[in-house]
Every structure is written in C-alpha cells, then in structure tokens.
Design a protein around this motif. Structure first.
Motif, PDB file in Angstrom:
ATOM      1  N   GLU A 332      -4.615  -4.920  -0.166  1.00 53.38           N
ATOM      2  CA  GLU A 332      -3.996  -4.085  -1.292  1.00 53.38           C
ATOM      3  C   GLU A 332      -2.753  -3.741  -1.288  1.00 53.38           C
ATOM      4  O   GLU A 332      -1.853  -3.916  -2.129  1.00 53.38           O
ATOM      5  N   PHE A 333      -2.105  -3.094  -0.017  1.00 51.58           N
ATOM      6  CA  PHE A 333      -0.807  -2.748   0.192  1.00 51.58           C
ATOM      7  C   PHE A 333      -0.051  -3.967   0.024  1.00 51.58           C
ATOM      8  O   PHE A 333       1.344  -3.921  -0.397  1.00 51.58           O
ATOM      9  N   ASN A 334      -0.334  -4.979   0.795  1.00 54.48           N
ATOM     10  CA  ASN A 334       0.474  -5.968   0.926  1.00 54.48           C
ATOM     11  C   ASN A 334       0.626  -6.578  -0.584  1.00 54.48           C
ATOM     12  O   ASN A 334       1.726  -7.132  -0.834  1.00 54.48           O
ATOM     13  N   LEU A 335      -0.573  -6.746  -1.309  1.00 59.46           N
ATOM     14  CA  LEU A 335      -0.255  -7.215  -2.770  1.00 59.46           C
ATOM     15  C   LEU A 335       0.641  -6.338  -3.453  1.00 59.46           C
ATOM     16  O   LEU A 335       1.672  -6.841  -4.314  1.00 59.46           O
ATOM     17  N   GLN A 336       0.717  -5.059  -3.538  1.00 60.53           N
ATOM     18  CA  GLN A 336       1.723  -4.067  -4.207  1.00 60.53           C
ATOM     19  C   GLN A 336       2.977  -4.262  -3.609  1.00 60.53           C
ATOM     20  O   GLN A 336       3.963  -4.102  -4.317  1.00 60.53           O
ATOM     21  N   PHE A 337       3.347  -4.487  -2.281  1.00 52.29           N
ATOM     22  CA  PHE A 337       4.553  -4.531  -1.733  1.00 52.29           C
ATOM     23  C   PHE A 337       5.196  -5.958  -2.148  1.00 52.29           C
ATOM     24  O   PHE A 337       6.369  -5.820  -2.764  1.00 52.29           O
ATOM     25  N   LEU A 364       9.401  -0.032   4.831  1.00 57.94           N
ATOM     26  CA  LEU A 364       8.306   0.653   4.676  1.00 57.94           C
ATOM     27  C   LEU A 364       6.859  -0.095   4.928  1.00 57.94           C
ATOM     28  O   LEU A 364       6.144   0.533   5.371  1.00 57.94           O
ATOM     29  N   GLU A 365       7.002  -1.292   4.515  1.00 59.85           N
ATOM     30  CA  GLU A 365       5.769  -2.190   5.157  1.00 59.85           C
ATOM     31  C   GLU A 365       5.290  -2.232   6.403  1.00 59.85           C
ATOM     32  O   GLU A 365       4.331  -2.062   7.080  1.00 59.85           O
ATOM     33  N   GLU A 366       6.461  -2.464   7.338  1.00 59.06           N
ATOM     34  CA  GLU A 366       6.351  -2.620   8.543  1.00 59.06           C
ATOM     35  C   GLU A 366       6.114  -1.335   9.176  1.00 59.06           C
ATOM     36  O   GLU A 366       5.269  -1.296  10.407  1.00 59.06           O
ATOM     37  N   GLN A 367       6.499  -0.169   8.659  1.00 58.83           N
ATOM     38  CA  GLN A 367       6.252   1.054   9.202  1.00 58.83           C
ATOM     39  C   GLN A 367       4.605   1.334   9.190  1.00 58.83           C
ATOM     40  O   GLN A 367       4.243   1.659  10.220  1.00 58.83           O
ATOM     41  N   TYR A 372      -0.889   0.080  12.080  1.00 62.60           N
ATOM     42  CA  TYR A 372      -2.204  -0.485  12.070  1.00 62.60           C
ATOM     43  C   TYR A 372      -2.243  -1.536  12.902  1.00 62.60           C
ATOM     44  O   TYR A 372      -3.461  -1.732  13.778  1.00 62.60           O
ATOM     45  N   ARG A 373      -1.332  -2.277  13.256  1.00 59.62           N
ATOM     46  CA  ARG A 373      -1.326  -3.482  14.327  1.00 59.62           C
ATOM     47  C   ARG A 373      -1.677  -3.243  15.969  1.00 59.62           C
ATOM     48  O   ARG A 373      -2.168  -3.667  16.562  1.00 59.62           O
ATOM     49  N   GLU A 374      -0.981  -2.124  16.133  1.00 56.66           N
ATOM     50  CA  GLU A 374      -0.720  -1.700  17.374  1.00 56.66           C
ATOM     51  C   GLU A 374      -1.798  -0.636  17.718  1.00 56.66           C
ATOM     52  O   GLU A 374      -1.976   0.200  18.810  1.00 56.66           O
ATOM     53  N   LYS A 375      -2.690  -0.383  16.709  1.00 55.59           N
ATOM     54  CA  LYS A 375      -3.724   0.626  16.861  1.00 55.59           C
ATOM     55  C   LYS A 375      -3.345   2.111  17.056  1.00 55.59           C
ATOM     56  O   LYS A 375      -4.255   2.594  17.851  1.00 55.59           O
ATOM     57  N   LYS A 376      -2.119   2.205  16.624  1.00 57.80           N
ATOM     58  CA  LYS A 376      -1.783   3.673  16.915  1.00 57.80           C
ATOM     59  C   LYS A 376      -2.471   4.580  15.868  1.00 57.80           C
ATOM     60  O   LYS A 376      -2.736   5.730  16.288  1.00 57.80           O
ATOM     61  N   ASP A 377      -2.835   3.931  14.552  1.00 59.38           N
ATOM     62  CA  ASP A 377      -3.497   4.607  13.625  1.00 59.38           C
ATOM     63  C   ASP A 377      -4.051   3.636  12.763  1.00 59.38           C
ATOM     64  O   ASP A 377      -3.488   3.099  11.892  1.00 59.38           O
TER      65      ASP A 377
END
Length: 568
Positions: A332-337, A364-367, A372-377
């Motif tokens: 959903e975020f990818n779609l909105q970006f 912003l998208e990469e932040q 998410y990708r690195e499982k930090k959060d």
C-alpha cells in the motif's frame, strides 16, 4: 535471556563442541563456533543449516527433535518421554519399555561416509560403540532412580539403537537396519555376521592394586549383564539420512499435525515450530551439572511437548497473519509513493523542482523499506500509520475499512515530502515517540523538528490540539526534545487556510489566528494547520518564471518567515 544465562549457555556449548571435536577428530574454527553461538543466543536456529562444519554436532539435537515430534505424531509411538543425554545420547521411555539411542555421524561427503561392522565393534579408545550402547542395561535401574522413575514393570522391554546419517550398503548391517521391531531372529542374520565373535572377545582393562597398574580382562556378559545374542536381538540401526533429509522428515511430520488445508501456511507454521523446538532442546539441555531436582528438565514429555507445539502453532499463525498484513501494508505504501511521484510529474512543470521532490519520495520510501528489509523494525509501516492517525507508537495492524484512509495517507506523504524537500539534510529520528517525527537542516542551521498528525476529520483544530497536548505530555521522546518544534495538523474539521503566498520578490502574509503556540506544556510546541505548508507549495508550483532549486533564498526565506511568525 540474562547475561548470566548467555554465559552459561556459551560455556556449556563450547565444552560440548570440544568433546565432539575430540571424539570425532575434527576441528571447528572460531568463526564457526561464534556463528553457532550467535544463532542460539539470538534465537535464529534456521541459520544453523548453513554451518556445514557443525552439522555432525547439531545432528543429535535434530534426532532428539525427531523423536519428540514422532512421539506426538505417530499412533505407534509407545514412548511418552524423550530423555536427553541423562541415560544415553537419547532415551525413549515408557513405564514398560525403554530404548537407548546413540547418535553417530560421519561427514556427508567423502569416501569415509559409509558405515561398516568394524565401526560398531572397533575398540579404539577403550569401548566400542556397541559395548557403550549395551552397557546401559547394567546400570539403568540406578540411573532411572535419578529421575524418580521407580514404577516400572518387572519384565521391562529393552531396545538399543544407533541413529546415524551414514550410508551402509553392507549386507551384514542391512539385517539390523530392518530390525524395526527390535526382535531379530537368528535366521535373519547374515551368514557373514561376526558381531558375536568380535563382541565376545574379552575387554582389556587396567586398575590400581596396591599402587601397581594391573591389567585384567572383562568379558561381554560381565560388563553388560546380558549375553551378546540377547543384545543384538534388540539392536537396530536407523538411517536418518543427511542433515537436510532429517530436517525435511521432522517438518513433514509437524505439517501433518497442523490443522490447515493451506499448504503455504502449513509449511510456514511447521518451519516455525521446528525452529522453536530445536531452541527448546538446546536451551533446556545446556547444563551438565544439574542438581537432582532439576534433572527433569532433560525430560520431554508427550503432554508437555504437545501443549508447547500447540502454543507455537498459535504463535506462528499470529506472526504469519502479522507478516501478511505487513506485506499488504508495505505494498500500500509502495502504491502511494508511486502515485505521489506520478502526481509530482503531472503537477510540477519546472524540471529541477520536480526532480528534487521525486528524489525526496525515494528517500522517504527507502527510510521505511530499510527498516523493514533489515528487520530493524518489521512493523515500521504499522508504526507510521499509528503515529500519523492515532498518536501512538504501536505495531497494531490498522484495518483499511475506510477507503478514505488511502487518500489521507497519500496527502500526508505529500505534505511530509514537500516539507523535507526544503532541506538539504533530512532525518527520521529513531525513537519511541507517539508522534510521527521528521527533521530537516540547511547549511549551518540547527535541525528543525516537525511532527505530523492527520486527524482524518475526527474533530476541529482546537479539539485536536487538546488531544495532542495530552499525548505530548505522556511521550518521553517529545519531552526529550530541547528546542521548540512544529506540529502540523491536517484534515481537521472546518480547516481555514493560512495564506502564505510565495512570489519571486516577496512573501504575502494574510495570516489569521488559526495557528496556536502552546506555552502551558513543559516543551513549547507550535501547532500549525497544514494549510501553511500547502499554500506555500501551491504558490511555488504556480510560478511561471524558472526557479533553480528549492534551496533558493527566496523560498527558504518565505518558509523560515512563516515558521518564525508562528513561533512568535
């Protein structure tokens, strides 16, 4: 896990590795040891499969897990307890039957990965594998008392097993591999079977007598308490296959236990339970100096493990549900970006300004994606929406029941994106705050902190301020901010725009009293309607003359003046 527990686990596992290396004439590097310990202490057992050098060591834990799962999975499993290392490597136990299991592994590749009869009766180091296995009979009653297992029937049924990853094409051994009922007859033995002859050869032992080292002999029956024929009749070789094959067997049995017709969920849940089971075995058995009253931690009962597997299944289903929600929300975020970038391309005609705005969207998208990708959060998207819409730092999934929520998200991303594009340096402070914070910085200036809240037309501007004040007072991160900061409120009821129009020569101010500075809370916060930002954005977008960059003195002056006047 406490530091003390971590140290205990690390010491024990290193000790176990030392013993394993000595018995198998192997060397395990410091790097592999560290990687193994990291997998356990960080509770990431799935990475164990990549540690090729330790597969032989880990194999015993896998065989233990196999028998725990088989105890629950199979109707033919007669044992109701799996005991780790207290009696033998592994012991299967019921009130009328017992099986001693020794785990023997070989390297999965190479010429020496085939099992032969010699491997079983070779006495290198003192006792052969079979002598060691069968000698469990002579003192099992004493050792069972350690576990308070006294209620056993007089005619106790004994079984002996070598569990291995080794291949064997030897015809003598095949008879024992087929002895699944542990009741091998003389007729089923191969004509070349020499186990009786080899095992009956007296053992040479030494002992001190009056300070003299005296050699003496012990025959098989004296050592074990039963003759060779009795023991070999009850002996079986079980080939579990390679590390990967054993893993597949366990996961396959767990999949059968899981109540779902969805194969994808079934496999994912089974893998999760497998990981938790391996951790449970390792963490519960990391001590070899247990007191008598704690030795039961080495016993895995049917009832206990059945309950644990059900718990892990529920835990996994919840995690999968959350992960699916997170993936859907990420999309959903990818779609909105993507939608935001398309709008920028359509609305902003000046190439450099358009380029800078689009670059900020990717930042912003990469932040978010990096977290998410690195499982930090892994709940970074849920947290973003909870802060933006509900003023809470939460990983609770927000059900998208309101189709307007996607519009609210897109418009808030547009506001945040424009605000940050006005700064050369951008930052998303890592914090546990309840509000959605961003920061910007130009040249030698200090960081300017912004918070963004989208009320989704839940109340008017002043009502939203009262809610925000309560949140700020209870937010530790908000209280830690030393300088005053700007909190933009969007989509409140009855919004009245502040007019900050940009021209190439001046800033036209037609402000009213619709923005508020709250001075009766511990940290000064400037609450502004989002119209302040929207109007400046529209004014710049509508300019006909070319603007070289958002990092333009007139734009920055207009922006800084609007912020400064609201702070006065």
């Amino acid at each position: 896990m406490t530091v003390e527990t971590e140290n205990t686990v690390e010491q024990y596992l290193n000790h176990k590795l030392d013993i394993y290396c000595a018995e198998n004439n192997e060397t395990i590097s410091k790097e592999d040891r560290s990687a193994f310990l990291e997998c356990i202490l960080k509770r990431e057992p799935r990475n164990l499969g990549g540690l090729t050098a330790l597969r032989g060591f880990i194999y015993q834990y896998y065989v233990t897990a196999y028998y725990v799962v088989e105890m629950i999975h199979s109707k033919e499993a007669w044992w109701n307890e799996v005991i780790f290392e207290l009696l033998d490597d592994i012991t299967l136990f019921s009130s009328s039957k017992i099986r001693f299991v020794q785990v023997k592994t070989v390297k999965q590749m190479g010429e020496d990965n085939h099992l032969t009869p010699y491997d079983l009766y070779n006495r290198k180091g003192g006792l052969s594998w079979l002598h060691t296995l069968f000698s469990n009979f002579s003192d099992f009653e004493v050792r069972l008392k350690d576990l308070n297992k006294l209620n056993v029937v007089p005619e106790f049924d004994f079984q002996f097993e070598i569990a291995t990853n080794a291949q064997y094409d030897n015809t003598v051994l095949k008879a024992y591999s087929k002895n699944e009922k542990f009741n091998l007859s003389e007729e089923e033995l191969h004509k070349d079977d020499s186990f009786k002859e080899k095992l009956n050869e007296p053992l040479k032992k030494r002992k001190k007598i009056e300070d003299k080292d005296v050699e003496y002999q012990v025959d098989f029956e004296e050592l074990v308490g039963k003759n060779v024929e009795w023991c070999m009749k009850r002996f079986c070789i079980k080939h579990f296959g390679s590390f990967e094959e054993l893993h597949r067997q366990i996961v396959g049995k767990l999949s059968d236990i899981i109540d779902t017709k969805n194969k994808v969920i079934q496999e994912a849940v089974a893998e999760y339970i497998f990981d938790q089971l391996i951790l449970e075995v390792i963490m519960r058995t990391h001590r070899d100096d247990l007191t008598e009253d704690k030795k039961n931690s080495l016993v895995f009962t049917r009832e206990e493990m059945s309950d644990l597997i059900k718990h892990w299944e529920q835990e996994s289903r919840y995690s999968i549900h959350q992960a699916i929600n997170s993936e859907v929300l990420k999309e959903e975020f990818n779609l909105q970006f993507n939608q935001l970038r398309q709008e920028i391309k359509n609305d902003w005609t000046q190439p450099q300004l358009r380029k800078e705005l689009i670059e900020t969207t990717y930042w912003l998208e990469e932040q978010l994606h990096e977290q998410y990708r690195e499982k930090k959060d892994i709940y970074v998207y849920e947290r973003f929406l909870n802060r933006l819409f509900f003023m809470r730092n939460s990983e609770i999934h927000i059900r998208n029941n309101n189709p307007r929520d996607s519009v609210y998200l897109l418009e808030s991303l547009k506001h945040i994106n424009f605000c940050l594009t006005l700064y050369n340096q951008k930052n998303t402070p890592l914090n546990n705050g309840k509000l959605l914070f961003k920061q910007g910085k130009n040249k030698d200036s200090d960081w300017t902190t912004f918070a963004f809240y989208n009320s989704r037309h839940q109340g008017d501007f002043n009502k939203m301020i009262r809610f925000l004040v309560g949140t700020i007072e209870s937010c530790s991160y908000s209280q830690s901010i030393k300088n005053e900061y700007i909190c933009f409120i969007s989509h409140s009821k009855y919004d009245i725009a502040n007019r900050y129009k940009f021209t190439n020569s001046s800033v036209i101010d037609s402000s009213d009293e619709s923005n508020s500075s709250i001075t009766d809370i511990s940290k000064p916060v400037i609450f502004q309607r989002i119209a302040t930002l929207e109007e400046l954005s529209s004014s710049i977008c509508d300019q006909q003359s070319e603007i070289e960059s958002f990092n333009n003195d007139l734009i920055l002056n207009a922006w800084n003046q609007s912020l400064k006047e609201q702070c006065e």
